[in-house]
Design an enzyme around this catalytic site. Structure first.
Site, mmCIF file in Angstrom:
data_model
loop_
_atom_site.group_PDB
_atom_site.id
_atom_site.type_symbol
_atom_site.label_atom_id
_atom_site.label_comp_id
_atom_site.label_asym_id
_atom_site.label_seq_id
_atom_site.Cartn_x
_atom_site.Cartn_y
_atom_site.Cartn_z
ATOM 1 N N PHE A 87 26.661 40.542 8.243
ATOM 2 C CA PHE A 87 26.571 41.696 7.345
ATOM 3 C C PHE A 87 27.674 42.730 7.590
ATOM 4 O O PHE A 87 27.687 43.795 6.967
ATOM 5 C CB PHE A 87 25.190 42.360 7.464
ATOM 6 C CG PHE A 87 24.808 42.790 8.864
ATOM 7 C CD1 PHE A 87 25.244 43.993 9.397
ATOM 8 C CD2 PHE A 87 24.007 41.968 9.662
ATOM 9 C CE1 PHE A 87 24.901 44.382 10.678
ATOM 10 C CE2 PHE A 87 23.656 42.357 10.960
ATOM 11 C CZ PHE A 87 24.116 43.570 11.467
ATOM 12 N N ASN A 133 19.453 52.426 5.093
ATOM 13 C CA ASN A 133 18.368 52.967 5.923
ATOM 14 C C ASN A 133 18.589 54.430 6.321
ATOM 15 O O ASN A 133 18.006 54.926 7.279
ATOM 16 C CB ASN A 133 18.112 52.062 7.135
ATOM 17 C CG ASN A 133 19.343 51.905 8.014
ATOM 18 O OD1 ASN A 133 20.351 52.551 7.793
ATOM 19 N ND2 ASN A 133 19.241 51.058 9.022
ATOM 20 N N HIS A 139 22.042 57.012 10.823
ATOM 21 C CA HIS A 139 22.566 56.323 12.009
ATOM 22 C C HIS A 139 22.331 57.212 13.222
ATOM 23 O O HIS A 139 22.406 58.436 13.113
ATOM 24 C CB HIS A 139 24.072 56.079 11.879
ATOM 25 C CG HIS A 139 24.715 55.688 13.186
ATOM 26 N ND1 HIS A 139 24.749 54.390 13.626
ATOM 27 C CD2 HIS A 139 25.282 56.443 14.167
ATOM 28 C CE1 HIS A 139 25.325 54.358 14.825
ATOM 29 N NE2 HIS A 139 25.656 55.594 15.178
ATOM 30 N N LYS A 185 23.527 58.778 6.016
ATOM 31 C CA LYS A 185 24.308 57.740 5.345
ATOM 32 C C LYS A 185 24.383 57.970 3.824
ATOM 33 O O LYS A 185 23.626 58.784 3.277
ATOM 34 C CB LYS A 185 23.680 56.377 5.660
ATOM 35 C CG LYS A 185 23.806 55.949 7.135
ATOM 36 C CD LYS A 185 23.244 54.536 7.307
ATOM 37 C CE LYS A 185 23.399 54.017 8.721
ATOM 38 N NZ LYS A 185 22.911 52.602 8.824
ATOM 39 N N GLU A 240 31.013 57.758 20.152
ATOM 40 C CA GLU A 240 30.855 58.029 18.717
ATOM 41 C C GLU A 240 31.150 59.494 18.392
ATOM 42 O O GLU A 240 31.705 59.800 17.330
ATOM 43 C CB GLU A 240 29.441 57.632 18.275
ATOM 44 C CG GLU A 240 29.237 56.119 18.340
ATOM 45 C CD GLU A 240 27.863 55.652 17.862
ATOM 46 O OE1 GLU A 240 27.003 56.510 17.572
ATOM 47 O OE2 GLU A 240 27.675 54.430 17.771
ATOM 48 N N ARG A 248 16.663 58.380 18.353
ATOM 49 C CA ARG A 248 16.297 57.001 17.980
ATOM 50 C C ARG A 248 14.817 56.929 17.592
ATOM 51 O O ARG A 248 14.443 56.219 16.654
ATOM 52 C CB ARG A 248 16.573 56.028 19.145
ATOM 53 C CG ARG A 248 18.044 55.840 19.505
ATOM 54 C CD ARG A 248 18.850 55.138 18.453
ATOM 55 N NE ARG A 248 18.375 53.810 18.125
ATOM 56 C CZ ARG A 248 19.065 52.929 17.378
ATOM 57 N NH1 ARG A 248 20.279 53.251 16.910
ATOM 58 N NH2 ARG A 248 18.578 51.757 17.102
ATOM 59 N N THR A 256 15.280 49.893 12.627
ATOM 60 C CA THR A 256 16.431 49.631 11.750
ATOM 61 C C THR A 256 15.990 49.276 10.331
ATOM 62 O O THR A 256 16.550 49.776 9.359
ATOM 63 C CB THR A 256 17.277 48.472 12.335
ATOM 64 O OG1 THR A 256 17.648 48.812 13.676
ATOM 65 C CG2 THR A 256 18.519 48.223 11.515
ATOM 66 N N ARG A 280 13.431 56.832 8.788
ATOM 67 C CA ARG A 280 13.679 55.608 8.014
ATOM 68 C C ARG A 280 12.445 55.179 7.228
ATOM 69 O O ARG A 280 12.566 54.617 6.137
ATOM 70 C CB ARG A 280 14.184 54.504 8.944
ATOM 71 C CG ARG A 280 15.661 54.721 9.304
ATOM 72 C CD ARG A 280 16.111 53.848 10.426
ATOM 73 N NE ARG A 280 17.579 53.775 10.537
ATOM 74 C CZ ARG A 280 18.216 53.184 11.525
ATOM 75 N NH1 ARG A 280 17.520 52.597 12.500
ATOM 76 N NH2 ARG A 280 19.528 53.156 11.561
ATOM 77 N N TYR A 326 32.007 50.523 13.483
ATOM 78 C CA TYR A 326 30.994 49.472 13.642
ATOM 79 C C TYR A 326 31.559 48.211 14.307
ATOM 80 O O TYR A 326 30.995 47.131 14.139
ATOM 81 C CB TYR A 326 30.389 49.119 12.283
ATOM 82 C CG TYR A 326 29.226 49.991 11.851
ATOM 83 C CD1 TYR A 326 28.145 50.243 12.697
ATOM 84 C CD2 TYR A 326 29.167 50.522 10.564
ATOM 85 C CE1 TYR A 326 27.063 51.013 12.292
ATOM 86 C CE2 TYR A 326 28.085 51.299 10.145
ATOM 87 C CZ TYR A 326 27.035 51.533 11.019
ATOM 88 O OH TYR A 326 25.958 52.284 10.602
#
Ligand code: IDP
Ligand code: MG
Length: 136
Positions: A60, A115, A118, A12, A129, A88, A94, A105, A52
């Site tokens: 948010f 964070n 993704h 990100k 995705e 993950r 998160t 993270r 998203y």
């Protein structure tokens, strides 16, 4: 039977801005992920809103989409045995405050919104995705 799976990873804007993309890619490789495809891009807010869309009712959502489109990102197709879950797990929770030691993270995340990474949350979403970013 092989359980090799592909999943979508995004480094990100907060991490790319700090020049962490090569370091994070090296961690993926060291953990046994193959980087099948990758590109550094900047997306429009309208594209982030599509990506998203599952979060469109969340308070948010607008900030999240502004943020993802605020600077360059690195999108990658990662491949590994049980790759969706493995990614993950490597990412961590998160909220970086809740992420376990050794996760990306925990190491790089600044806050719940910044964070750093993704990752697709299911095999089904991974396919969607991957298509979103890499379907030509
Ligand atoms: P995930 O990235 O761990 O799958 P999701 O619940 O799918 O988490 O949320 C997508 C992204 O939205 C998160 O990575 C985070 O950047 C942001 N986000 C999630 N919950 C919040 C929140 O409560 N406040 C602000 N941003 C959030
Ligand atoms: Mg998610």
């Amino acid at each position: 039977m092989s359980n090799i799976e592909q999943t979508l990873s995004i480094i990100k804007p907060d991490a790319v801005e700090r020049n962490l993309d090569n370091e994070i890619k090296e961690i993926f490789r060291n953990k046994g992920f193959k980087i099948i495809k990758e590109k550094k891009i900047q997306i429009e807010k309208s594209e982030a809103e599509k990506f998203y869309k599952v979060h469109e009712t969340k308070p948010f959502y607008s900030d999240l989409c502004s943020y993802l489109s605020s600077g360059p990102i690195v999108v990658m197709i990662l491949e590994k045995e049980k790759g969706v879950l493995a990614n993950r797990e490597l990412m961590g929770a998160t909220n970086p405050k809740d992420a376990e030691e050794g996760t990306l993270r925990k190491k790089y995340g600044i806050s719940i919104d910044k964070n750093s990474v993704h990752g697709s949350d299911s095999l089904e979403n991974a396919k969607i995705e991957i298509d979103f970013f890499f379907k030509d």
